[in-house]
Design a protein around this motif. Structure first.
Motif, PDB file in Angstrom:
ATOM      1  N   GLU A 106       0.818  -1.212   0.000  1.00 28.55           N
ATOM      2  CA  GLU A 106       0.000   0.000   0.000  1.00 28.55           C
ATOM      3  C   GLU A 106       0.852   1.262   0.000  1.00 28.55           C
ATOM      4  O   GLU A 106       1.959   1.279   0.539  1.00 28.55           O
ATOM      5  CB  GLU A 106      -0.923   0.018   1.227  1.00 28.55           C
ATOM      6  CG  GLU A 106      -1.731  -1.266   1.397  1.00 28.55           C
ATOM      7  CD  GLU A 106      -3.013  -1.081   2.179  1.00 28.55           C
ATOM      8  OE1 GLU A 106      -3.325   0.061   2.549  1.00 28.55           O
ATOM      9  OE2 GLU A 106      -3.692  -2.093   2.408  1.00 28.55           O
ATOM     10  N   PHE A 107       0.311   2.325  -0.578  1.00 28.09           N
ATOM     11  CA  PHE A 107       0.881   3.653  -0.393  1.00 28.09           C
ATOM     12  C   PHE A 107       0.358   4.198   0.935  1.00 28.09           C
ATOM     13  O   PHE A 107      -0.836   4.093   1.236  1.00 28.09           O
ATOM     14  CB  PHE A 107       0.482   4.589  -1.529  1.00 28.09           C
ATOM     15  CG  PHE A 107       1.197   4.304  -2.817  1.00 28.09           C
ATOM     16  CD1 PHE A 107       2.527   4.681  -2.991  1.00 28.09           C
ATOM     17  CD2 PHE A 107       0.550   3.648  -3.864  1.00 28.09           C
ATOM     18  CE1 PHE A 107       3.192   4.419  -4.182  1.00 28.09           C
ATOM     19  CE2 PHE A 107       1.214   3.385  -5.056  1.00 28.09           C
ATOM     20  CZ  PHE A 107       2.536   3.759  -5.214  1.00 28.09           C
ATOM     21  N   LEU A 108       1.262   4.787   1.707  1.00 29.71           N
ATOM     22  CA  LEU A 108       0.909   5.349   3.009  1.00 29.71           C
ATOM     23  C   LEU A 108       1.036   6.868   2.952  1.00 29.71           C
ATOM     24  O   LEU A 108       2.053   7.399   2.497  1.00 29.71           O
ATOM     25  CB  LEU A 108       1.835   4.797   4.096  1.00 29.71           C
ATOM     26  CG  LEU A 108       2.053   3.278   4.105  1.00 29.71           C
ATOM     27  CD1 LEU A 108       2.972   2.887   5.260  1.00 29.71           C
ATOM     28  CD2 LEU A 108       0.732   2.540   4.192  1.00 29.71           C
ATOM     29  N   LEU A 109       0.009   7.555   3.411  1.00 32.80           N
ATOM     30  CA  LEU A 109      -0.001   9.012   3.438  1.00 32.80           C
ATOM     31  C   LEU A 109       0.019   9.491   4.882  1.00 32.80           C
ATOM     32  O   LEU A 109      -0.733   8.984   5.716  1.00 32.80           O
ATOM     33  CB  LEU A 109      -1.259   9.562   2.754  1.00 32.80           C
ATOM     34  CG  LEU A 109      -1.640   8.994   1.384  1.00 32.80           C
ATOM     35  CD1 LEU A 109      -2.873   9.717   0.864  1.00 32.80           C
ATOM     36  CD2 LEU A 109      -0.495   9.086   0.399  1.00 32.80           C
ATOM     37  N   ARG A 110       0.880  10.473   5.173  1.00 33.80           N
ATOM     38  CA  ARG A 110       0.873  11.057   6.521  1.00 33.80           C
ATOM     39  C   ARG A 110       0.126  12.381   6.504  1.00 33.80           C
ATOM     40  O   ARG A 110       0.324  13.219   5.617  1.00 33.80           O
ATOM     41  CB  ARG A 110       2.297  11.279   7.031  1.00 33.80           C
ATOM     42  CG  ARG A 110       2.331  11.613   8.536  1.00 33.80           C
ATOM     43  CD  ARG A 110       3.742  11.768   9.046  1.00 33.80           C
ATOM     44  NE  ARG A 110       4.377  12.986   8.536  1.00 33.80           N
ATOM     45  CZ  ARG A 110       5.583  13.410   8.933  1.00 33.80           C
ATOM     46  NH1 ARG A 110       6.272  12.695   9.803  1.00 33.80           N
ATOM     47  NH2 ARG A 110       6.095  14.519   8.427  1.00 33.80           N
ATOM     48  N   ILE A 111      -0.744  12.545   7.473  1.00 35.96           N
ATOM     49  CA  ILE A 111      -1.497  13.792   7.604  1.00 35.96           C
ATOM     50  C   ILE A 111      -0.558  14.871   8.130  1.00 35.96           C
ATOM     51  O   ILE A 111       0.024  14.737   9.206  1.00 35.96           O
ATOM     52  CB  ILE A 111      -2.695  13.607   8.549  1.00 35.96           C
ATOM     53  CG1 ILE A 111      -3.645  12.528   8.007  1.00 35.96           C
ATOM     54  CG2 ILE A 111      -3.440  14.929   8.733  1.00 35.96           C
ATOM     55  CD1 ILE A 111      -4.751  12.156   8.972  1.00 35.96           C
ATOM     56  N   GLY A 112      -0.397  15.938   7.365  1.00 29.52           N
ATOM     57  CA  GLY A 112       0.454  17.037   7.792  1.00 29.52           C
ATOM     58  C   GLY A 112      -0.318  18.113   8.528  1.00 29.52           C
ATOM     59  O   GLY A 112       0.184  18.729   9.467  1.00 29.52           O
ATOM     60  N   LEU A 130      -3.643  18.405   2.549  1.00 29.39           N
ATOM     61  CA  LEU A 130      -3.444  18.125   3.975  1.00 29.39           C
ATOM     62  C   LEU A 130      -2.389  17.050   4.220  1.00 29.39           C
ATOM     63  O   LEU A 130      -2.057  16.753   5.364  1.00 29.39           O
ATOM     64  CB  LEU A 130      -4.767  17.688   4.606  1.00 29.39           C
ATOM     65  CG  LEU A 130      -5.907  18.708   4.544  1.00 29.39           C
ATOM     66  CD1 LEU A 130      -7.139  18.166   5.265  1.00 29.39           C
ATOM     67  CD2 LEU A 130      -5.487  20.043   5.138  1.00 29.39           C
ATOM     68  N   ILE A 131      -1.858  16.459   3.149  1.00 27.85           N
ATOM     69  CA  ILE A 131      -0.859  15.401   3.257  1.00 27.85           C
ATOM     70  C   ILE A 131       0.538  16.007   3.159  1.00 27.85           C
ATOM     71  O   ILE A 131       0.795  16.857   2.301  1.00 27.85           O
ATOM     72  CB  ILE A 131      -1.060  14.352   2.137  1.00 27.85           C
ATOM     73  CG1 ILE A 131      -2.472  13.756   2.217  1.00 27.85           C
ATOM     74  CG2 ILE A 131       0.017  13.278   2.195  1.00 27.85           C
ATOM     75  CD1 ILE A 131      -2.813  13.103   3.535  1.00 27.85           C
ATOM     76  N   ASP A 132       1.475  15.554   4.010  1.00 27.67           N
ATOM     77  CA  ASP A 132       2.833  16.098   3.941  1.00 27.67           C
ATOM     78  C   ASP A 132       3.891  15.041   3.637  1.00 27.67           C
ATOM     79  O   ASP A 132       5.070  15.379   3.484  1.00 27.67           O
ATOM     80  CB  ASP A 132       3.192  16.843   5.239  1.00 27.67           C
ATOM     81  CG  ASP A 132       3.416  15.933   6.444  1.00 27.67           C
ATOM     82  OD1 ASP A 132       3.120  14.713   6.360  1.00 27.67           O
ATOM     83  OD2 ASP A 132       3.888  16.436   7.488  1.00 27.67           O
ATOM     84  N   ARG A 133       3.472  13.776   3.531  1.00 25.88           N
ATOM     85  CA  ARG A 133       4.470  12.726   3.318  1.00 25.88           C
ATOM     86  C   ARG A 133       3.798  11.516   2.687  1.00 25.88           C
ATOM     87  O   ARG A 133       2.676  11.161   3.049  1.00 25.88           O
ATOM     88  CB  ARG A 133       5.113  12.345   4.654  1.00 25.88           C
ATOM     89  CG  ARG A 133       6.321  11.435   4.578  1.00 25.88           C
ATOM     90  CD  ARG A 133       6.904  11.257   5.968  1.00 25.88           C
ATOM     91  NE  ARG A 133       7.940  10.241   5.996  1.00 25.88           N
ATOM     92  CZ  ARG A 133       8.447   9.714   7.115  1.00 25.88           C
ATOM     93  NH1 ARG A 133       7.994  10.131   8.300  1.00 25.88           N
ATOM     94  NH2 ARG A 133       9.380   8.786   7.048  1.00 25.88           N
ATOM     95  N   VAL A 134       4.475  10.882   1.737  1.00 26.76           N
ATOM     96  CA  VAL A 134       4.010   9.644   1.119  1.00 26.76           C
ATOM     97  C   VAL A 134       5.122   8.611   1.243  1.00 26.76           C
ATOM     98  O   VAL A 134       6.279   8.889   0.919  1.00 26.76           O
ATOM     99  CB  VAL A 134       3.656   9.852  -0.370  1.00 26.76           C
ATOM    100  CG1 VAL A 134       3.250   8.525  -1.014  1.00 26.76           C
ATOM    101  CG2 VAL A 134       2.536  10.879  -0.513  1.00 26.76           C
TER     102      VAL A 134
END
Length: 264
Positions: A106-112, A130-134
């Protein structure tokens, strides 16, 4: 409004799943009356979260196919004590012996930036902002109930969305400038390829999963936090695993993440 009988059923199912997970015991039968609607299933999940009382590091998003009640995705919590960066100890990810066990690339997204809990509708661009990292990653799907995926989305939702851990791999450093939806994603088990696909086949892709989660959590009254992860859905499929297996997820032949499987 939930009837007294319905609330008793919700409480029982939440308690049975939390106890089975805590004691690593298999459930041969579903522990109550299966949820008839998504709202009831999420009420079971909420009750189980309250009983578990552990920090939540993120949320998994999975597909509902075919959609029910107008929903084509579902969500469940990923607890902090089951979330590891590749290279952390332990690298062996536990599953429930006698239950259900699978691995998913899976691709993981971090909420920034935490979404506004009062905002119920997002465009894809608003959610992406709203995402700051993948990162690339592996979700461990496992439940004490071996039939969790055989009875519809409500049953899956009721046991934490069938999540039992997350491995966070390397960053996709240039994700804002490329189309990760076009990346071929492969998962191997003990060196054998079990599936290859792209996120372009997954509805509106990883960032669509973030949009779904932001809208769902606003409806559920659950505040999301900066730093939480979103596991955006199985790209190449849900791949059953056995204890002792070695899992490798390969993203566009440039990034990979791996783990092994152990007994809970």
């Amino acid at each position: 409004m939930t009837s007294e009988t319905g609330q008793t059923n919700i409480t029982r199912i939440a308690s049975e799943f939390v106890t089975a997970r805590r004691n690593a015991t298999a459930l041969v039968e579903y522990p109550g009356t299966m949820p008839a609607a998504l709202a009831e299933a999420y009420a079971m999940q909420d009750a189980a979260i309250a009983l578990t009382d552990k920090p939540i590091a993120g949320w998994k998003v999975g597909r509902i196919n075919p959609p029910i009640e107008g929903a084509d995705r579902l969500a469940g919590p990923i607890f902090a004590d089951q979330t590891f960066h590749e290279g952390d100890t332990p690298r062996a990810m536990p599953v429930f012996a006698g239950g259900f066990a699978a691995a998913e690339a899976e691709f993981l997204l971090r909420i920034g930036t935490a979404p506004d809990p009062a905002k119920h509708d997002y465009t894809l661009a608003e959610a992406t902002a709203l995402i700051d990292r993948v990162c690339v990653g592996i979700e461990i799907a496992s439940s004490p109930f071996g039939g969790i995926n055989d009875h519809g989305a409500g049953v899956t939702i009721s046991d934490f969305g069938n999540n039992n851990g997350l491995v966070i791999g390397a960053d996709v450093t240039d994700w804002r400038d490329i189309d990760v939806n076009a990346w071929p994603v492969e998962l191997t088990i003990d060196g054998v390829t079990t599936g290859v696909a792209t996120a372009a086949t997954m509805l509106d892709g990883p960032f669509g999963a973030a949009r779904f989660l932001f809208e769902l959590m606003a409806t559920r009254g659950i505040a999301l936090s900066a730093g939480q992860w979103i596991s955006t859905g199985a790209v190449s499929g849900v791949h059953p695993v056995e204890i002792g297996a070695k899992i490798v997820a390969i993203f566009d032949d440039r990034l990979q993440v791996e783990c092994s499987i152990s007994a809970q």
